[in-house]
Scaffold this active site. Structure first.
Site, mmCIF file in Angstrom:
data_model
loop_
_atom_site.group_PDB
_atom_site.id
_atom_site.type_symbol
_atom_site.label_atom_id
_atom_site.label_comp_id
_atom_site.label_asym_id
_atom_site.label_seq_id
_atom_site.Cartn_x
_atom_site.Cartn_y
_atom_site.Cartn_z
ATOM 1 N N HIS A 60 0.838 -1.195 0.000
ATOM 2 C CA HIS A 60 0.000 0.000 0.000
ATOM 3 C C HIS A 60 0.873 1.245 0.000
ATOM 4 O O HIS A 60 2.043 1.203 0.359
ATOM 5 C CB HIS A 60 -0.956 0.008 1.197
ATOM 6 N N THR A 109 10.397 0.480 -7.405
ATOM 7 C CA THR A 109 9.104 1.089 -7.700
ATOM 8 C C THR A 109 8.529 0.607 -9.027
ATOM 9 O O THR A 109 7.375 0.889 -9.330
ATOM 10 C CB THR A 109 9.226 2.622 -7.738
ATOM 11 N N LYS A 110 9.348 -0.088 -9.813
ATOM 12 C CA LYS A 110 8.911 -0.616 -11.110
ATOM 13 C C LYS A 110 9.285 -2.088 -11.172
ATOM 14 O O LYS A 110 10.267 -2.515 -10.578
ATOM 15 C CB LYS A 110 9.580 0.142 -12.253
#
Length: 176
Positions: A60, A109-110
């Site tokens: 989250h 993050t990717k």
């Protein structure tokens, strides 16, 4: 033969599995990781995955909460034979492919393609806050959106956990 005492870390992993986190065979080091218990059913870990100490699995991102009254949520998938280095942070929506290596201290993050090594902190300017929030407002029109009952505090049921997991298989959603 003496009985092995169950550590608080092992209990944390077990609690996450009981809540719906999926963990494959011969997974090492997960008990030394920080797992996002609040959305642990959105975490899927394959076979033969190794976690170095103090890795963080975060399904989250509450950066949208103040502005939208919703938190962004998405699955984390770590595929077979991956290695996650010490103090690496795996963010929501990331898949770490088969046989991939994430270097220690990385902020992922990717998604990481299968068979690749990644490392470092990609933190850089992405957008102004207003643009970021407006993009998520627009995304919410076509994304799964869940109210408070879809949280642990709202007494999410196992069936609801499974439904959310399926709906967020390849998507980003938002939860109250």
């Amino acid at each position: 033969m003496g009985l092995r005492k169950t550590s608080p870390e092992d209990l944390n992993v077990q609690a996450c599995i009981e809540k719906g986190m999926k963990v494959g065979k011969t997974c090492h080091g997960l008990a030394a990781s920080t797992i996002d218990y609040a959305h642990c059913w959105l975490i899927e870990i394959g076979d033969n995955v190794t976690f170095a100490p103090q890795t963080y699995l975060l399904a989250h991102d509450a950066s949208t909460k103040r502005y939208l009254n919703y938190t962004k949520i998405s699955k984390i998938k770590i595929e077979d034979n991956a290695f996650i280095g010490a103090r690496a942070l795996i963010m929501p929506g990331v898949t770490v492919g088969k046989n991939a290596i994430v270097a220690a201290g990385s902020i992922v993050t990717k998604s990481v393609p299968a068979g690749y090594v990644v490392g470092g902190n990609p933190a850089k300017e992405i957008a102004k806050t207003e643009e970021y929030i407006n993009r998520h407002k627009a995304n919410m029109d076509n994304a799964p959106v869940y109210d408070y009952q879809w949280t642990i505090g709202g007494n999410i049921t196992p069936d609801m956990c499974n439904q959310m997991s399926k709906e967020l298989d390849d998507a980003i959603g938002y939860v109250k």
